[in-house]
Every structure is written in C-alpha cells, then in structure tokens.
Design a protein around this motif. Structure first.
Motif, PDB file in Angstrom:
ATOM      1  N   PRO A 113       0.018   6.001  13.916  1.00 34.08           N
ATOM      2  CA  PRO A 113       0.361   5.447  12.488  1.00 34.08           C
ATOM      3  C   PRO A 113      -0.675   5.149  11.667  1.00 34.08           C
ATOM      4  CG  PRO A 113       1.004   4.230  14.717  1.00 34.08           C
ATOM      5  CD  PRO A 113       0.010   5.590  15.209  1.00 34.08           C
ATOM      6  N   PHE A 114      -0.529   5.364  10.323  1.00 31.92           N
ATOM      7  CA  PHE A 114      -1.357   5.025   9.389  1.00 31.92           C
ATOM      8  C   PHE A 114      -1.767   3.623   9.555  1.00 31.92           C
ATOM      9  CE2 PHE A 114      -0.115   8.386   5.982  1.00 31.92           C
ATOM     10  CZ  PHE A 114      -0.280   9.614   6.741  1.00 31.92           C
ATOM     11  N   ILE A 115      -2.846   3.179   8.704  1.00 30.17           N
ATOM     12  CA  ILE A 115      -3.223   1.639   8.615  1.00 30.17           C
ATOM     13  C   ILE A 115      -3.283   1.198   7.188  1.00 30.17           C
ATOM     14  CG2 ILE A 115      -4.828   2.151  10.862  1.00 30.17           C
ATOM     15  CD1 ILE A 115      -7.040   2.443   9.176  1.00 30.17           C
ATOM     16  N   ARG A 116      -3.596  -0.025   7.442  1.00 31.02           N
ATOM     17  CA  ARG A 116      -3.460  -0.784   6.209  1.00 31.02           C
ATOM     18  C   ARG A 116      -4.903  -1.520   5.971  1.00 31.02           C
ATOM     19  NH1 ARG A 116       0.261  -0.479   2.293  1.00 31.02           N
ATOM     20  NH2 ARG A 116       2.826  -0.158   3.016  1.00 31.02           N
ATOM     21  N   VAL A 117      -5.620  -1.786   5.054  1.00 27.52           N
ATOM     22  CA  VAL A 117      -6.908  -1.965   5.001  1.00 27.52           C
ATOM     23  C   VAL A 117      -7.173  -3.107   4.087  1.00 27.52           C
ATOM     24  CG1 VAL A 117      -9.559  -1.591   5.220  1.00 27.52           C
ATOM     25  CG2 VAL A 117      -7.763   0.401   5.855  1.00 27.52           C
ATOM     26  N   GLY A 118      -7.566  -4.201   4.209  1.00 32.71           N
ATOM     27  CA  GLY A 118      -8.009  -5.273   3.391  1.00 32.71           C
ATOM     28  C   GLY A 118      -6.939  -5.788   2.891  1.00 32.71           C
ATOM     29  N   PRO A 119      -7.125  -6.902   1.819  1.00 31.03           N
ATOM     30  CA  PRO A 119      -6.248  -7.613   1.253  1.00 31.03           C
ATOM     31  C   PRO A 119      -5.054  -6.888   0.556  1.00 31.03           C
ATOM     32  CG  PRO A 119      -8.292  -8.135   0.317  1.00 31.03           C
ATOM     33  CD  PRO A 119      -8.514  -7.168   1.451  1.00 31.03           C
ATOM     34  N   SER A 120      -5.411  -5.851  -0.035  1.00 32.14           N
ATOM     35  CA  SER A 120      -4.419  -5.047  -0.838  1.00 32.14           C
ATOM     36  C   SER A 120      -3.513  -4.155   0.033  1.00 32.14           C
ATOM     37  CB  SER A 120      -5.096  -4.068  -1.962  1.00 32.14           C
ATOM     38  OG  SER A 120      -5.459  -3.057  -1.103  1.00 32.14           O
ATOM     39  N   GLY A 121      -3.829  -4.067   1.247  1.00 35.31           N
ATOM     40  CA  GLY A 121      -3.183  -3.116   2.193  1.00 35.31           C
ATOM     41  C   GLY A 121      -2.972  -1.647   1.774  1.00 35.31           C
ATOM     42  N   HIS A 122      -4.567  -1.313   1.537  1.00 33.11           N
ATOM     43  CA  HIS A 122      -4.671   0.106   1.152  1.00 33.11           C
ATOM     44  C   HIS A 122      -4.561   0.838   2.540  1.00 33.11           C
ATOM     45  CE1 HIS A 122      -7.315   3.399  -0.274  1.00 33.11           C
ATOM     46  NE2 HIS A 122      -7.704   3.485   0.808  1.00 33.11           N
TER      47      HIS A 122
END
Ligand code: A3P
Length: 322
Positions: free
Chosen positions: A31-40
C-alpha cells in the motif's frame, strides 16, 4: 554526525483508499503511504529511506531544484545548470540532464515488482555524498521532507505550475511511466487527483509550503507561467540569484536553447507510443487544461482551486499577462 529523527508520521493509506489506488496502479503490491500533516502520498519504499534523505548533508555550493512533479522541473533545471556552467551548451547538448542532476528520492519510488526502471537518474540519495562539488540536485519531495538545513546552506529553486495543467501533464506521464494502463481516461485520473489519491498529492500544501518561504534569500520561487510569459526576465532573475553575469546576446542564446521545440528534439525517455501525447515534452503550454475538462470537471476544478486558494495570497499568473 548525529542523525536527526524523522519528525513526521508515516502511515499507510486506508484500506478503502488502497483498493482504489490498486485498481489503477496495477503493479503496486505494498500500500502507498501518507507522510506528514498534509498526508503527502508516496510509494511504500520512501518510508524506509525518509530519515536517510532528511539527514543528507547539504553543501554550500549545492544547487537544488525542487517542485511538484510535471511543473516544469526539467525546464528550470536546464536553465539553472547552464547559468551555473558558463553556458556550456555543448555539454548540455551531449550529456543528458539525468546525468547532470542527482534525483534524490528516485530509488524509493520504484514499483516492487518491476526492476527495469526508466533511467531517470544516475545519482540519488545513496550516492549523493560521493558526488563531487558543485552538485546539482533534483527532488519532487515537499521542502519539509528535505534536510532541514537546506535553505540555510544551499541555493534552492522551487517551480510551481497551475494544478490543472499539472494534472493533465501528470496523467500522460502516468501512461508514459507505465503506472497506468492506456485505457484509463483523464476523467478518472482527475477524480483521483482532486481526492488526493495520486502519487505526490496533495499538490496545494506542497506548493504553499515553498510559497511561504519565498522571502528566504536562498530560495528562488517561480512559476512555470512566468517562464511562459517572459523567459528572458526569468533568466535575468536566475543569473542574479546565482551571481552570474552574461551579455544580452548570451542570454538571448540561452532563451533560444530553452525553447520548447529545441528541448523537445532531445528526448528524455525513448518511447514507442503511438499516442503523441505520451511523451516527456508533451505540449509545453499553459492553460491547455481546458481541452481535457468537460463542464462537470471544470466546475470541480473551480471549486478545487477556490477552496485551496482561500487561505493564501498565492495566485498562479495568467499566461499572456506580462
Ligand atoms: P506538458 O506535459 O504540459 O507538455 P517536469 O519536468 O516537472 O516533469 O515537467 C514537464 C512539463 O514541462 C511538460 O508539460 C513539459 O512539456 C514541460 N516542459 C519541459 N520543457 C519545457 C520547455 N522548454 N518549454 C515549455 N514547457 C516545457
């Protein structure tokens, strides 16, 4: 050197998001990931190396070019490299830009089950410490994911482009890089893009983060649209920013070198695609998005722009308005 702890949360996308993503990004197992507060959104591989990238040592004579993908990165890279290298057109012509710039996060962005890659770089975060100075570095990561001392140390460029043109350009790039099957329609891509389910989304926090730092003397923030409107003025700004002087005639030569039709002559990626739009240097225009949006999508795009521009004074320049 003591290493810094990577300061952001990394989490996998939700199960529901993963289902949608895998319907389109067929080759992706993890699965792809989301990084940091913006959910990059990033590929899973980035999570393993986020801290290593964050901890890269920056040198004072580095030149970094950063952007959201498909915003005119290659265009400004070529400009910046030539200005830095005494307008050495011969080398620029003979040595591909992918050899002259290290593309930092590239190895973290490759599909797990495909190993052929597409040769978008020769150096990356793993080899950067061994590259001799001055180093030219490219990244599509948001500034906050790059080394925190970057702007205090090196000269950095950030180029931004109207998200609607970025979406169209990125759609064709998804086919070029074989992320998506050829039968996927732009309407489907747009739906994923505005819902932040495409790689590197969300676009607005990426751009706004750099916009908010534009007064930093080591950052040159510019718009693709400015290059379209007045390339010569951008050349002047870049020369000043890099403390380089050239004659008017030389700058004119540079502008000609950077002309879309000239740059297009040297393909970035060999492609046998019959669809003429599935190519790296595709159209090279601003405002061309209107040709791909139907009435419903145009309305969605208006809302998307309005919502995201509400809390910022950043505006994408109109093209044709010098
Ligand atoms: P289009 O797909 O709209 O044509 P990046 O380098 O960040 O991936 O951006 C690629 C986009 O910049 C493509 O947009 C490409 O055609 C455009 N581009 C590259 N060189 C250009 C140039 N010399 N003049 C105008 N646009 C250029």
């Amino acid at each position: 050197m003591a290493s810094l702890k990577f300061p952001y949360e990394i989490k996998t996308v939700t199960e529901e998001e993963d289902k949608v993503i895998k319907k389109y990004y067929k080759d992706y197992v993890k699965p792809f990931i989301r990084v940091g507060p913006s959910g990059h959104i990033s590929m899973a591989g980035y999570g393993d190396d986020a801290a290593a990238i964050y901890n890269l040592e920056v040198r004072p004579d580095d030149v970094w070019v950063t952007s959201y993908s498909r915003s005119g990165t290659t265009w400004i890279q070529e400009l910046v490299w030539l200005v830095s290298n005494n307008l050495d057109f011969e080398t620029a012509r003979s040595v591909s830009i992918v050899k002259r710039f290290a593309y930092i996060e590239y190895p973290t962005q490759k599909p797990e089950i495909r190993e052929d890659g597409h040769g978008a770089t020769f150096e990356d975060f793993r080899t950067l410490p061994n590259v001799t100075s001055p180093r030219y570095v490219k990244s599509h990561l948001p500034l906050s994911l790059l080394p925190p001392k970057l702007l205090d140390t090196a000269k950095v460029f950030y180029i931004a482009r109207d998200p609607r043109d970025v979406a169209v350009s990125h759609f064709f790039a998804h086919k070029l890089f074989r992320y998506f099957d050829d039968n996927v329609q732009f309407k489907e891509f747009w739906d994923l893009f505005r819902k932040d389910l495409i790689l590197h989304t969300p676009i607005f926090p990426h751009v706004k983060e750099a916009w908010d730092k534009r007064e930093n003397p080591n950052l040159m923030f510019l718009f693709y649209e400015e290059m379209q409107n007045d390339l010569r003025a951008v050349i002047d700004r870049v020369c000043k920013f890099l403390n380089k002087e050239y004659t008017d005639e030389q700058k004119q030569q540079l502008a000609e070198y950077l002309n879309f039709n000239n740059m297009k002559k040297k393909p970035m990626i060999e492609t046998k695609q019959e669809d003429k739009e599935i190519t790296f240097f595709r159209k090279g225009k601003s405002g061309n998005w209107v040709q791909y949006f139907d009435e419903e999508m145009t309305k969605q795009a208006e809302e998307f722009m309005e919502k995201n521009l509400k809390e910022t004074d950043m505006r994408f320049p109109e093209v044709g308005s010098k």
